[in-house]
Design an enzyme around this catalytic site. Structure first.
Site, PDB file in Angstrom:
ATOM      1  N   ASP A  24      27.776  23.952  57.054  1.00  0.00           N
ATOM      2  CA  ASP A  24      28.948  24.084  56.432  1.00  0.00           C
ATOM      3  C   ASP A  24      29.273  22.916  55.454  1.00  0.00           C
ATOM      4  O   ASP A  24      28.962  21.862  55.866  1.00  0.00           O
ATOM      5  CB  ASP A  24      30.161  23.825  57.321  1.00  0.00           C
ATOM      6  CG  ASP A  24      31.422  24.532  57.029  1.00  0.00           C
ATOM      7  OD1 ASP A  24      31.752  24.234  55.802  1.00  0.00           O
ATOM      8  OD2 ASP A  24      31.766  25.499  57.747  1.00  0.00           O
ATOM      9  N   LYS A  63      39.253  27.602  42.398  1.00  0.00           N
ATOM     10  CA  LYS A  63      38.191  27.397  41.267  1.00  0.00           C
ATOM     11  C   LYS A  63      38.454  26.516  40.308  1.00  0.00           C
ATOM     12  O   LYS A  63      37.764  25.624  39.646  1.00  0.00           O
ATOM     13  CB  LYS A  63      37.655  28.711  40.537  1.00  0.00           C
ATOM     14  CG  LYS A  63      36.961  29.453  41.758  1.00  0.00           C
ATOM     15  CD  LYS A  63      35.575  29.487  42.218  1.00  0.00           C
ATOM     16  CE  LYS A  63      34.813  30.713  42.919  1.00  0.00           C
ATOM     17  NZ  LYS A  63      33.637  30.131  43.130  1.00  0.00           N
ATOM     18  N   ASP A  75      23.785  27.615  54.528  1.00  0.00           N
ATOM     19  CA  ASP A  75      24.704  28.524  54.823  1.00  0.00           C
ATOM     20  C   ASP A  75      25.507  28.418  56.339  1.00  0.00           C
ATOM     21  O   ASP A  75      24.783  28.400  57.037  1.00  0.00           O
ATOM     22  CB  ASP A  75      24.266  29.999  54.359  1.00  0.00           C
ATOM     23  CG  ASP A  75      25.283  31.091  54.269  1.00  0.00           C
ATOM     24  OD1 ASP A  75      25.193  31.811  53.099  1.00  0.00           O
ATOM     25  OD2 ASP A  75      26.369  31.228  54.923  1.00  0.00           O
ATOM     26  N   VAL A 110      31.244  40.899  39.496  1.00  0.00           N
ATOM     27  CA  VAL A 110      29.806  41.600  39.612  1.00  0.00           C
ATOM     28  C   VAL A 110      29.867  42.798  40.186  1.00  0.00           C
ATOM     29  O   VAL A 110      30.559  43.243  41.052  1.00  0.00           O
ATOM     30  CB  VAL A 110      29.080  40.594  40.578  1.00  0.00           C
ATOM     31  CG1 VAL A 110      27.713  41.102  40.456  1.00  0.00           C
ATOM     32  CG2 VAL A 110      28.980  39.154  39.889  1.00  0.00           C
ATOM     33  N   TYR A 124      42.886  31.646  45.622  1.00  0.00           N
ATOM     34  CA  TYR A 124      41.246  31.723  45.466  1.00  0.00           C
ATOM     35  C   TYR A 124      41.004  31.383  43.912  1.00  0.00           C
ATOM     36  O   TYR A 124      40.236  30.152  43.705  1.00  0.00           O
ATOM     37  CB  TYR A 124      40.635  33.149  45.900  1.00  0.00           C
ATOM     38  CG  TYR A 124      39.436  33.203  44.862  1.00  0.00           C
ATOM     39  CD1 TYR A 124      38.142  32.882  45.254  1.00  0.00           C
ATOM     40  CD2 TYR A 124      39.571  34.045  43.869  1.00  0.00           C
ATOM     41  CE1 TYR A 124      37.274  32.675  44.505  1.00  0.00           C
ATOM     42  CE2 TYR A 124      38.186  34.122  43.075  1.00  0.00           C
ATOM     43  CZ  TYR A 124      37.187  33.445  43.610  1.00  0.00           C
ATOM     44  OH  TYR A 124      35.729  33.585  42.732  1.00  0.00           O
ATOM     45  N   HIS A 125      41.467  32.057  42.954  1.00  0.00           N
ATOM     46  CA  HIS A 125      41.179  31.592  41.603  1.00  0.00           C
ATOM     47  C   HIS A 125      41.877  30.185  41.348  1.00  0.00           C
ATOM     48  O   HIS A 125      41.045  29.485  40.571  1.00  0.00           O
ATOM     49  CB  HIS A 125      41.888  32.562  40.686  1.00  0.00           C
ATOM     50  CG  HIS A 125      41.207  34.073  40.602  1.00  0.00           C
ATOM     51  ND1 HIS A 125      41.934  34.961  41.396  1.00  0.00           N
ATOM     52  CD2 HIS A 125      40.272  34.535  40.130  1.00  0.00           C
ATOM     53  CE1 HIS A 125      41.402  36.176  41.157  1.00  0.00           C
ATOM     54  NE2 HIS A 125      40.101  35.877  40.295  1.00  0.00           N
ATOM     55  N   THR A 173      35.015  31.495  38.064  1.00  0.00           N
ATOM     56  CA  THR A 173      35.618  32.859  37.896  1.00  0.00           C
ATOM     57  C   THR A 173      36.167  33.006  36.593  1.00  0.00           C
ATOM     58  O   THR A 173      36.885  32.126  36.071  1.00  0.00           O
ATOM     59  CB  THR A 173      36.229  33.189  38.830  1.00  0.00           C
ATOM     60  OG1 THR A 173      36.750  34.447  38.348  1.00  0.00           O
ATOM     61  CG2 THR A 173      37.426  32.296  39.358  1.00  0.00           C
ATOM     62  N   TYR A 197      26.447  38.002  49.363  1.00  0.00           N
ATOM     63  CA  TYR A 197      26.282  39.085  48.409  1.00  0.00           C
ATOM     64  C   TYR A 197      25.422  38.629  47.224  1.00  0.00           C
ATOM     65  O   TYR A 197      24.495  39.368  46.611  1.00  0.00           O
ATOM     66  CB  TYR A 197      27.594  39.629  47.935  1.00  0.00           C
ATOM     67  CG  TYR A 197      27.520  40.686  46.694  1.00  0.00           C
ATOM     68  CD1 TYR A 197      26.783  41.649  46.653  1.00  0.00           C
ATOM     69  CD2 TYR A 197      28.498  40.329  45.654  1.00  0.00           C
ATOM     70  CE1 TYR A 197      26.817  42.678  45.700  1.00  0.00           C
ATOM     71  CE2 TYR A 197      28.441  41.145  44.574  1.00  0.00           C
ATOM     72  CZ  TYR A 197      27.502  42.465  44.496  1.00  0.00           C
ATOM     73  OH  TYR A 197      27.416  43.019  43.671  1.00  0.00           O
ATOM     74  N   GLU A 218      50.302  40.358  38.133  1.00  0.00           N
ATOM     75  CA  GLU A 218      49.354  40.224  37.028  1.00  0.00           C
ATOM     76  C   GLU A 218      49.920  41.103  35.805  1.00  0.00           C
ATOM     77  O   GLU A 218      50.566  42.091  36.181  1.00  0.00           O
ATOM     78  CB  GLU A 218      48.011  40.629  37.272  1.00  0.00           C
ATOM     79  CG  GLU A 218      47.791  42.169  37.534  1.00  0.00           C
ATOM     80  CD  GLU A 218      46.398  42.574  38.179  1.00  0.00           C
ATOM     81  OE1 GLU A 218      45.641  41.496  38.184  1.00  0.00           O
ATOM     82  OE2 GLU A 218      46.272  43.834  38.416  1.00  0.00           O
ATOM     83  N   SER A 241      45.502  33.683  41.939  1.00  0.00           N
ATOM     84  CA  SER A 241      45.532  33.932  43.338  1.00  0.00           C
ATOM     85  C   SER A 241      45.267  32.554  43.752  1.00  0.00           C
ATOM     86  O   SER A 241      44.526  31.696  43.051  1.00  0.00           O
ATOM     87  CB  SER A 241      44.534  34.922  43.774  1.00  0.00           C
ATOM     88  OG  SER A 241      43.163  34.273  43.615  1.00  0.00           O
ATOM     89  N   ARG A 266      30.480  34.593  55.577  1.00  0.00           N
ATOM     90  CA  ARG A 266      30.738  35.936  55.130  1.00  0.00           C
ATOM     91  C   ARG A 266      30.583  36.929  56.256  1.00  0.00           C
ATOM     92  O   ARG A 266      31.369  37.995  56.313  1.00  0.00           O
ATOM     93  CB  ARG A 266      29.666  36.088  53.794  1.00  0.00           C
ATOM     94  CG  ARG A 266      30.064  37.543  53.171  1.00  0.00           C
ATOM     95  CD  ARG A 266      31.363  37.594  52.562  1.00  0.00           C
ATOM     96  NE  ARG A 266      31.819  38.948  52.174  1.00  0.00           N
ATOM     97  CZ  ARG A 266      32.324  39.853  53.174  1.00  0.00           C
ATOM     98  NH1 ARG A 266      32.409  39.516  54.505  1.00  0.00           N
ATOM     99  NH2 ARG A 266      32.592  41.127  52.632  1.00  0.00           N
ATOM    100  N   TYR A 298      45.069  49.956  40.560  1.00  0.00           N
ATOM    101  CA  TYR A 298      46.248  49.014  40.801  1.00  0.00           C
ATOM    102  C   TYR A 298      47.150  48.996  39.661  1.00  0.00           C
ATOM    103  O   TYR A 298      46.716  48.675  38.591  1.00  0.00           O
ATOM    104  CB  TYR A 298      46.041  47.561  41.227  1.00  0.00           C
ATOM    105  CG  TYR A 298      45.033  47.388  42.347  1.00  0.00           C
ATOM    106  CD1 TYR A 298      45.053  48.589  43.232  1.00  0.00           C
ATOM    107  CD2 TYR A 298      44.823  46.278  42.861  1.00  0.00           C
ATOM    108  CE1 TYR A 298      44.530  48.288  44.435  1.00  0.00           C
ATOM    109  CE2 TYR A 298      43.820  46.128  43.974  1.00  0.00           C
ATOM    110  CZ  TYR A 298      43.874  47.026  44.921  1.00  0.00           C
ATOM    111  OH  TYR A 298      43.279  47.083  46.013  1.00  0.00           O
TER     112      TYR A 298
END
Lengths: 393, 393
Positions: A74, A185, A31, A211, A181-182, A144, A11, A328, A179, A35, A255
């Site tokens: 990869d 990072k 890449d 974004v 994911y977070h 992030t 994206y 959260e 999360s 995705r 949410y």
């Protein structure tokens, strides 16, 4: 400049590649097409049709005369990664090759393990490849704003001066991600800071807000150059999702209380921010952090803006509060610094009526393809065994 | 109490298992025997002979009448881990199943990747297994004081109150670890804190100092119950290594200026600290951090203490400063809080002359087995491709 873009088919990665190529840089995309694989896995699809990477690159050549190089591989495959570093000798590497969805990382154990392995070890491989094959190369890494969580004090850009018991030090800003994911990072940030220290690498960690938007000057030039428009519960970020919901006549799903405040940034500013970071690289051994967003909104403010603008298209969007699938704070202090990119020259495209209208209009054009089943959240932070079945479109 | 000890065959894990078994707890050891494999990989060996895990457990049964259960498995193998959680229904799990050497993690990319994958993903699997099979179980996780680095302010126990621009918050203490191993522990800490928040798990993160000593009340009861004595450059911690060097007539190798200050703890206190944590568990959802050490010393102070005590055995130990293979501050402020375990009842065994003498004496007994080639550092933090060949003994 020779620029390697890891994750250049995604994206952000695709419009980023176009933008840097349009500025005359020699762009190579690395890449693994993951995705697109996630779409297949979950039965999702971009609302705006996108072309294969090879078709995209051919269309760009036709439109601009510029050649973008492609290497399919990869970051977890060190031999492939090392080869592209050795062969392209990048002066800057933009690292967007991470699994970037918080809900995806919370589906179940396998998805959490995949996210943290792919992101943390993939980045570790990138760091080793830089040290081994391009030690002067500037790493521009997408982090992030979610790394910081929602502390009760102002959020600074990566570091904070702490006064404590009569002494003081400038220290990494404490992280409270929300999360797997977070968290990945945050792990990356620590690993990168360490490699700058021991090996003298140069790195910019861009803690990006949410974004929105799907168009840039480059993607507008040809329909084949379009980037993704995700509105689903896993990959759709809040504003894109609200616009799709409004266009399809579904309630805008907020949410919880919706007082969650986050930083937001237009896709056009994202591509510019990364260019600004690249053209003003850090010193040898320097690890710097920029907070990459331009405005703060609460979820409910965003939903109200979309509902208001939708009226111009004859739409009557309702706002519906759902039980929050995430864990959260729903009412909290939030004030995050974001001056360093402005100082480098960023001129923000703020979220105004015309931006909203163009997004809603895009969604209206594709309205018959919007599948409500893809929107409603089924991944619950509190539940561990919640493997969601792929939804049939 | 039913206690599962992950990594119960290691330097700490074995005496920990004995200690908890001696207190009447039902102990199950889950271990993949990787510490023994690392010896084989690098051509190292414990200076004190150790028995196989099966022989150890049989000897303990003979000596104490207590049965320790064994399950051979890997935290990376979720099916194996889940099975032992399901079958033993632990009330506490002591997690010592991590690759725990900083130099090992810095050998090369493969060892860095192994360390971070094994430690971070292994712990992620442990968290999921707790949530899935034993949600009330208390996770006692070994961290390291090395997570904090050497900040210019006092180190607190996991959290710090920060005053900033007229507001304040209690936040995770910022981390500045100094190897891929130490980084893996920081990543773990963030992951564990998050799981306590979203799933209501209970966890104690023990940021441990450098452990010295090889004897506990239990290991002394039979030679077959001995734990490891490592003096090599990869697994030997500073004090154990200095004692071995003194015993063998080699100079005591101090890295750099030797003003690096760290927290230290006697093995006998380590086993007690973990018991104290287990018997006073945190609340549901609570993530707490204790700094687990009892005294601070600089490297050169330790070397001088060993040199002085060695004289009683007719040894003339020299201190030799080596170029520092690590990237670390060699002169720095260091003052770390460590009151929470004292408040729970820890009565420290401090580093006195008799402790030093018993360690030196142990090393003298095994003097002919000490191999100097194993001691000198060959892993350099600044070099990425420094795979060291296994040394022949």
């Amino acid at each position: 400049m020779r620029i390697l873009i890891l994750g250049g088919d995604g994206y952000l990665g695709w419009p980023q590649s176009l933008y840097l190529s349009s500025k005359g840089h020699h762009v190579t995309i690395f890449d693994n097409l993951s995705r697109r694989h996630f779409d297949l896995e979950r039965g999702f699809n971009s609302l705006i049709p996108i072309q294969t990477l090879h078709e995209r690159v051919a269309a760009w050549k036709e439109v601009s005369g510029q050649q973008i190089q492609i290497s399919i591989g990869d970051t977890m495959d060190y031999a492939a990664l090392a080869t592209v570093f050795r062969d392209t000798q990048p002066e800057a590497v933009v690292h967007l090759a991470e699994q970037r969805s918080a809900p995806y990382s919370m589906i179940d154990r396998k998805h959490a393990v995949f996210t943290q392995t792919n992101n943390v070890i993939g980045t570790l491989n990138v760091l080793y490849a830089i040290k081994e094959f391009a030690p002067d190369c500037h790493l521009v890494k997408l982090g992030t704003m979610g790394e910081y969580g929602t502390p009760n004090i102002d959020i600074e850009e990566g570091f904070i001066e702490i006064q404590h018991k009569g002494r003081s030090d400038i220290m990494p800003y404490p992280k409270q991600p929300s999360s797997f994911y977070h968290l990945s990072k945050v792990h990356d940030s620590h690993n990168i800071m360490f490699c700058c220290k021991i090996w003298g690498l140069r790195a910019t960690d861009l803690n990006q807000g949410v974004v929105y938007g799907v168009e840039t000057t480059e993607t507008r030039q040809d329909a084949r150059l379009a980037t993704r428009f995700d509105y689903d519960q896993i990959y759709g970020t809040a504003l894109n999702r609200f616009c799709a919901q409004a266009a399809a006549g579904y309630p805008l799903s907020v949410y919880g209380k919706g007082q969650q405040i986050r930083g937001y940034i237009n896709l056009m500013d994202t591509v510019r921010c990364i260019e600004l970071a690249i053209t003003a690289p850090p010193l040898e051994g320097e690890y710097r952090v920029f907070n990459q967003f331009t405005e703060q909104f609460s979820l409910v403010e965003l939903a109200e803006m979309v509902a208001r603008r939708s009226k111009r298209f004859g739409l009557e969007a309702q706002i519906k509060h759902l039980p929050n699938p995430r864990v959260e704070a729903e009412r909290h202090y939030y004030n995050a610094s974001h001056t360093r990119l402005i100082e480098l020259g960023l001129e923000p495209h703020l979220l105004n009526g015309s931006v909203l209208e163009s997004l809603i209009e895009l969604a209206i054009k594709q309205r018959e393809h919007i599948n409500r089943n893809l929107i409603m959240p089924s991944v619950d932070w509190r539940i561990t065994k919640n493997e969601i079945p792929p939804t049939s479109p």
